[in-house]
Design a protein around this motif. Structure first.
Motif, mmCIF file in Angstrom:
data_model
loop_
_atom_site.group_PDB
_atom_site.id
_atom_site.type_symbol
_atom_site.label_atom_id
_atom_site.label_comp_id
_atom_site.label_asym_id
_atom_site.label_seq_id
_atom_site.Cartn_x
_atom_site.Cartn_y
_atom_site.Cartn_z
ATOM 1 N N LEU A 383 0.942 -1.000 0.045
ATOM 2 C CA LEU A 383 0.050 0.014 -0.046
ATOM 3 C C LEU A 383 0.832 1.199 0.029
ATOM 4 C CD1 LEU A 383 -2.817 1.234 0.134
ATOM 5 C CD2 LEU A 383 -2.640 1.243 2.674
ATOM 6 N N ALA A 384 1.842 1.276 0.760
ATOM 7 C CA ALA A 384 2.731 2.431 0.941
ATOM 8 C C ALA A 384 3.376 2.791 -0.417
ATOM 9 C CB ALA A 384 3.766 2.265 2.026
ATOM 10 N N ALA A 385 3.821 1.459 -1.067
ATOM 11 C CA ALA A 385 4.588 1.701 -2.149
ATOM 12 C C ALA A 385 3.721 2.288 -3.305
ATOM 13 C CB ALA A 385 5.175 0.498 -2.783
ATOM 14 N N GLN A 386 2.523 1.702 -3.498
ATOM 15 C CA GLN A 386 1.578 1.976 -4.474
ATOM 16 C C GLN A 386 1.097 3.639 -4.345
ATOM 17 O OE1 GLN A 386 -0.274 -2.147 -5.314
ATOM 18 N NE2 GLN A 386 -1.344 -0.499 -5.894
ATOM 19 N N ASN A 437 13.273 -10.426 18.013
ATOM 20 C CA ASN A 437 12.747 -10.417 16.669
ATOM 21 C C ASN A 437 11.243 -9.536 16.563
ATOM 22 O OD1 ASN A 437 14.844 -11.675 15.583
ATOM 23 N ND2 ASN A 437 13.914 -13.581 15.028
ATOM 24 N N GLN A 438 10.561 -9.958 17.584
ATOM 25 C CA GLN A 438 9.108 -9.345 17.676
ATOM 26 C C GLN A 438 9.125 -7.948 18.046
ATOM 27 O OE1 GLN A 438 6.005 -11.243 17.583
ATOM 28 N NE2 GLN A 438 5.620 -9.126 17.289
ATOM 29 N N LYS A 439 10.146 -7.517 18.756
ATOM 30 C CA LYS A 439 10.387 -5.950 19.197
ATOM 31 C C LYS A 439 10.686 -5.347 17.718
ATOM 32 C CE LYS A 439 12.831 -2.966 22.451
ATOM 33 N NZ LYS A 439 13.568 -2.826 23.459
ATOM 34 N N MET A 440 11.813 -5.803 16.957
ATOM 35 C CA MET A 440 12.095 -5.442 15.672
ATOM 36 C C MET A 440 10.861 -5.018 14.764
ATOM 37 S SD MET A 440 16.077 -6.222 15.136
ATOM 38 C CE MET A 440 15.820 -7.869 15.451
ATOM 39 N N ALA A 441 10.263 -6.217 14.473
ATOM 40 C CA ALA A 441 9.198 -6.517 13.635
ATOM 41 C C ALA A 441 8.003 -5.391 14.137
ATOM 42 C CB ALA A 441 8.428 -7.664 13.722
ATOM 43 N N ASP A 442 7.652 -5.175 15.337
ATOM 44 C CA ASP A 442 6.622 -4.076 16.004
ATOM 45 C C ASP A 442 7.201 -2.650 15.456
ATOM 46 O OD1 ASP A 442 5.333 -6.377 16.755
ATOM 47 O OD2 ASP A 442 5.817 -5.982 18.956
ATOM 48 N N THR A 443 8.453 -2.554 15.607
ATOM 49 C CA THR A 443 8.905 -1.295 15.535
ATOM 50 C C THR A 443 8.967 -1.090 14.045
ATOM 51 O OG1 THR A 443 10.704 -1.443 17.285
ATOM 52 C CG2 THR A 443 10.982 0.233 15.626
ATOM 53 N N VAL A 444 9.197 -1.605 13.151
ATOM 54 C CA VAL A 444 8.995 -1.327 11.697
ATOM 55 C C VAL A 444 7.776 -1.375 11.284
ATOM 56 C CG1 VAL A 444 9.624 -2.206 9.408
ATOM 57 C CG2 VAL A 444 11.273 -2.475 11.171
ATOM 58 N N TYR A 445 6.852 -2.109 11.639
ATOM 59 C CA TYR A 445 5.245 -2.078 11.534
ATOM 60 C C TYR A 445 4.673 -0.518 12.016
ATOM 61 C CZ TYR A 445 0.509 -3.443 11.258
ATOM 62 O OH TYR A 445 -0.872 -3.190 11.136
ATOM 63 N N ASN A 446 5.067 -0.268 13.134
ATOM 64 C CA ASN A 446 4.516 0.985 13.303
ATOM 65 C C ASN A 446 4.949 2.057 12.941
ATOM 66 O OD1 ASN A 446 3.033 -0.292 15.536
ATOM 67 N ND2 ASN A 446 4.643 -0.205 17.231
ATOM 68 N N ASN A 447 6.333 2.043 12.423
ATOM 69 C CA ASN A 447 6.880 3.148 11.666
ATOM 70 C C ASN A 447 6.342 3.076 10.312
ATOM 71 O OD1 ASN A 447 8.518 3.731 13.800
ATOM 72 N ND2 ASN A 447 10.258 2.744 12.706
ATOM 73 N N THR A 448 5.787 2.011 9.511
ATOM 74 C CA THR A 448 5.332 1.954 8.485
ATOM 75 C C THR A 448 3.968 2.482 8.564
ATOM 76 O OG1 THR A 448 6.451 -0.045 7.848
ATOM 77 C CG2 THR A 448 4.732 0.328 6.371
ATOM 78 N N VAL A 449 3.284 2.380 9.486
ATOM 79 C CA VAL A 449 1.780 2.982 9.663
ATOM 80 C C VAL A 449 1.764 4.547 9.765
ATOM 81 C CG1 VAL A 449 -0.211 3.415 11.078
ATOM 82 C CG2 VAL A 449 0.905 1.141 10.886
ATOM 83 N N GLU A 450 2.963 4.989 10.377
ATOM 84 C CA GLU A 450 3.302 6.424 10.642
ATOM 85 C C GLU A 450 3.643 6.878 9.306
ATOM 86 O OE1 GLU A 450 5.897 8.933 13.728
ATOM 87 O OE2 GLU A 450 7.020 7.460 12.561
ATOM 88 N N LEU A 451 4.389 6.267 8.370
ATOM 89 C CA LEU A 451 4.845 6.667 7.216
ATOM 90 C C LEU A 451 3.530 6.778 6.280
ATOM 91 C CD1 LEU A 451 6.707 7.073 4.921
ATOM 92 C CD2 LEU A 451 6.635 4.915 4.466
#
Length: 471
Positions: A383-386, A437-451
């Protein structure tokens, strides 16, 4: 279904910034979206019997060895066309990426044609190889054995690594193969063509099917006056290569060596190359995201004509569905040395996540399903890319900030975890790595929502469907 348009990057341990080995590939597809997921396969889950979905090739049970190791993988989410495990690192810290679709020519196809019935392909190789190998060279030997026994219906390249070595293998015809050890101080870029050039049958740094040299001589396949250049013997040098494959290698060479001589379409760009600086994870991510920035060929740029912007196939493209960097580190204990950097979706609008591979589970947001679901990072990145593609000049700067922020935060978590797990082993260590791994995945997921939120805010006033009395 076929992942046909990948780009492989290999970097030896003396060419990287931290002394690790790195093998990377963007797993690209066609017009249909192919959702990817992140899995860990435990020994009990490894198939005891195997039949390929595409070719219906059955593997003898004796070839599914009785001592498989745990390994990570990035399979297709649907599974309807087979596993397509793509890439991973096993519990012995041996990594494998497979496959890079490559080219061939009529001469070898007239001698050892690709199979029209049965055989193995990209769908199968990781599943049938990675859980059973203890070194990169064993990976070459294992795939070579499978190719000679079962054959293949497609041309593919694949790479194997541990903390010391990298080997790259390419299939040749239906049952033959070649492989080369990558020098420790070198890097390789391999687009969708047969890539191995100079070959030395007498050196321990080269391997091939046992009858290959005799086959070349018997059928007069070598066009060169001296030596053996496998790209000349078994590969292609077509107009498509000049537009689809060679420019990707050219751009990487120019990135690592601004003084690199050559043109985008050159057919004989070198396989083994040397950078002017030590190569980092960030360098590889930039390359795998690249679209000919600062050249007339950038689809998002303003230097070229509309025709020039469509001239060459970029590495970063809408058909990036999964990209990995398999890193085996030399400066930490073996229990935490394996790291599978992973990103889903088009690389222009995503971020890599450095997942430890000594684990028993994967984060839920990376366990993609085949249907659109914004709880999964694959679909969020798509979604972000499109959305970003509609105005890269505006949204590209937001993506750069997002990616730098995400990588910095993941690096920090990784540095902290490396220290926190010192002295741990077994299930206690695995639990800590699962948690990281969970902490990193959550971090990037939340950053992507913010983006995405920032993109919506910036794009609100840019919509065509608007009306203002002050306009």
């Amino acid at each position: 279904m076929k992942q046909t348009e990948c780009t492989t990057i290999l970097v030896g341990k003396n060419a990287t910034i931290d002394g690790s080995t790195m093998i990377a590939r963007s797993e690209d597809g066609g017009r249909t979206i192919i959702p990817e997921r992140f899995d860990v396969v435990m020994p009990a889950d490894q198939p005891k019997h195997y039949e390929a979905v595409i070719s219906h090739q059955k593997i003898d049970d004796a070839d599914l060895l009785d001592n498989p190791m745990r390994y990570t993988s990035a399979p297709d989410a649907s599974g309807k066309n087979g596993i397509w495990a793509a890439a991973g690192i096993n519990s012995d810290n041996v990594a494998m990426t497979a496959t890079e679709t490559i080219t061939t020519n009529a001469r070898i196809q007239g001698i050892d044609p690709l199979l029209t019935e049965g055989g193995l392909g990209e769908e199968d190789f990781v599943t049938l190889t990675l859980p059973y190998i203890h070194s990169p060279k064993e990976g070459v030997e294992r795939v070579g054995y499978l190719l000679e026994k079962y054959g293949t219906y497609e041309m593919n390249g694949m790479a194997f690594s541990d903390k010391d070595e990298i080997w790259y293998l390419e299939t040749v015809g239906g049952h033959h193969w070649i492989a080369r050890r990558i020098p420790d101080d070198a890097y390789v870029v391999a687009p969708n063509r047969l890539n191995i050039d100079e070959f030395d049958f007498e050196s321990e740094d080269f391997m091939s099917s046992s009858d290959l040299k005799n086959l070349i001589e018997e059928y007069q396949l070598n066009p060169d006056q001296d030596g053996y250049n496998m790209r000349h013997i078994f590969g292609s040098a077509t107009i498509k290569d000049a537009h689809y494959n060679n420019p990707r290698a050219w751009y990487v060479h120019k990135y690592f060596d601004p003084e690199f001589k050559g043109q985008p379409g050159d057919q004989d760009q070198p396989f083994i190359t040397y950078a002017k600086k030590k190569i980092s994870i960030e360098d590889i991510k930039f390359i795998e995201s690249s679209h000919y920035q600062d050249t007339p060929f950038d689809a998002y740029g303003d230097m070229g004509t509309p025709e020039q912007k469509k001239t060459f196939r970029p590495i970063g493209i809408n058909r990036n569905f999964e990209t990995h960097i398999l890193q085996v580190r030399n400066d930490v204990p073996a229990e935490i040395a394996g790291v599978q950097w992973l990103a889903f979706g088009p690389n222009t609008f995503n971020s890599m996540v450095p997942f430890y591979t000594n684990i028993t589970t994967t984060p839920a947001s990376f366990q993609t399903g085949p249907k659109f679901d914004l709880n999964k990072i694959f679909w969020l990145n798509k979604l972000a890319a499109q959305l970003g593609d509609t105005n890269f000049r505006v949204y590209g700067a937001l993506e750069e900030d997002f990616e730098q922020k995400s990588l910095a935060q993941c690096h920090k978590i990784q540095h902290e975890t490396d220290k926190e797990v010192a002295g741990l082993s077994g299930s206690e260590l695995e639990a800590k790595l699962n948690e990281a791994n969970q902490k990193m995945a959550d971090t990037v997921y939340n950053n992507t929502v913010e983006l995405l939120g920032n993109m919506v805010n910036e794009g609100h006033g840019l919509m065509t469907l608007k009306y203002d009395l002050l306009d």
